[in-house]
Design a protein around this motif. Structure first.
Motif, short mmCIF file in Angstrom:
data_model
loop_
_atom_site.label_atom_id
_atom_site.label_comp_id
_atom_site.label_asym_id
_atom_site.label_seq_id
_atom_site.Cartn_x
_atom_site.Cartn_y
_atom_site.Cartn_z
N ILE A 117 0.90 -0.93 0.10
CA ILE A 117 -0.30 -0.28 -0.04
C ILE A 117 0.74 1.33 -0.19
N VAL A 118 0.90 1.84 -1.24
CA VAL A 118 1.63 3.31 -1.27
C VAL A 118 0.42 4.54 -1.14
N ASP A 119 0.69 5.38 -0.64
CA ASP A 119 0.63 6.59 -0.30
C ASP A 119 1.31 8.13 -1.97
N LEU A 120 0.71 8.22 -2.63
CA LEU A 120 1.34 9.23 -3.60
C LEU A 120 0.41 10.50 -3.98
N ASP A 121 -0.36 10.34 -2.75
CA ASP A 121 -1.03 12.01 -2.35
C ASP A 121 0.35 12.56 -1.55
N ILE A 122 1.23 13.21 -2.22
CA ILE A 122 1.89 14.15 -1.28
C ILE A 122 1.96 15.77 -1.52
N THR A 123 1.66 16.21 -0.39
CA THR A 123 2.17 18.14 -0.70
C THR A 123 2.50 18.39 0.33
#
Length: 126
Positions: A117-123
């Motif tokens: 599981i990878v969270d690609l929402d980088i801010t």
């Protein structure tokens, strides 16, 4: 006797050649130039460096000569390779079958794993 002046008998003075003035000796000029060049710091540094390298090489050579003379010969013996005992054919077949079973079981291994599981929402906040 012939009348000759008295001083003429004792005068063994040879005629002198005229003196020719020449410049200073070229060898002396070269020596003076070399002496002036040798006083420069660059030349002194290079000379010290070359002398130091020569002394280090000489010292290492002398140390290596002393070590070779003082060493006692070590007995050299080659290890003998023992005759490996052949394994029975049935034991080898059994190991091959075990290995094949492990490989077959590993094919299903990837299906049992869950996907990462990878969270690609980088801010980036300021």
């Amino acid at each position: 006797m012939i009348n000759e002046p008295q001083n003429a008998i004792y005068d063994t003075h040879e005629p002198q050649l005229p003196k020719v003035k020449t410049g200073p000796n070229p060898v002396l000029l070269k020596l003076k130039q070399a002496q002036a060049y040798a006083k420069k710091p660059k030349f002194i540094t290079i000379g010290i460096l070359v002398l130091t390298i020569f002394v280090v090489i000489l010292a290492l050579t002398m140390v290596s000569k002393n070590q070779t003379q003082n060493q006692t010969p070590t007995p050299s013996f080659a290890p003998s390779a023992g005759n490996p005992t052949p394994k029975p054919q049935s034991e080898l077949q059994k190991k091959v079958e075990e290995y094949k079973n492990k490989v077959d079981n590993m094919q299903n291994f990837r299906t049992k794993l869950s996907y990462p599981i990878v969270d690609l929402d980088i801010t980036f906040e300021k």
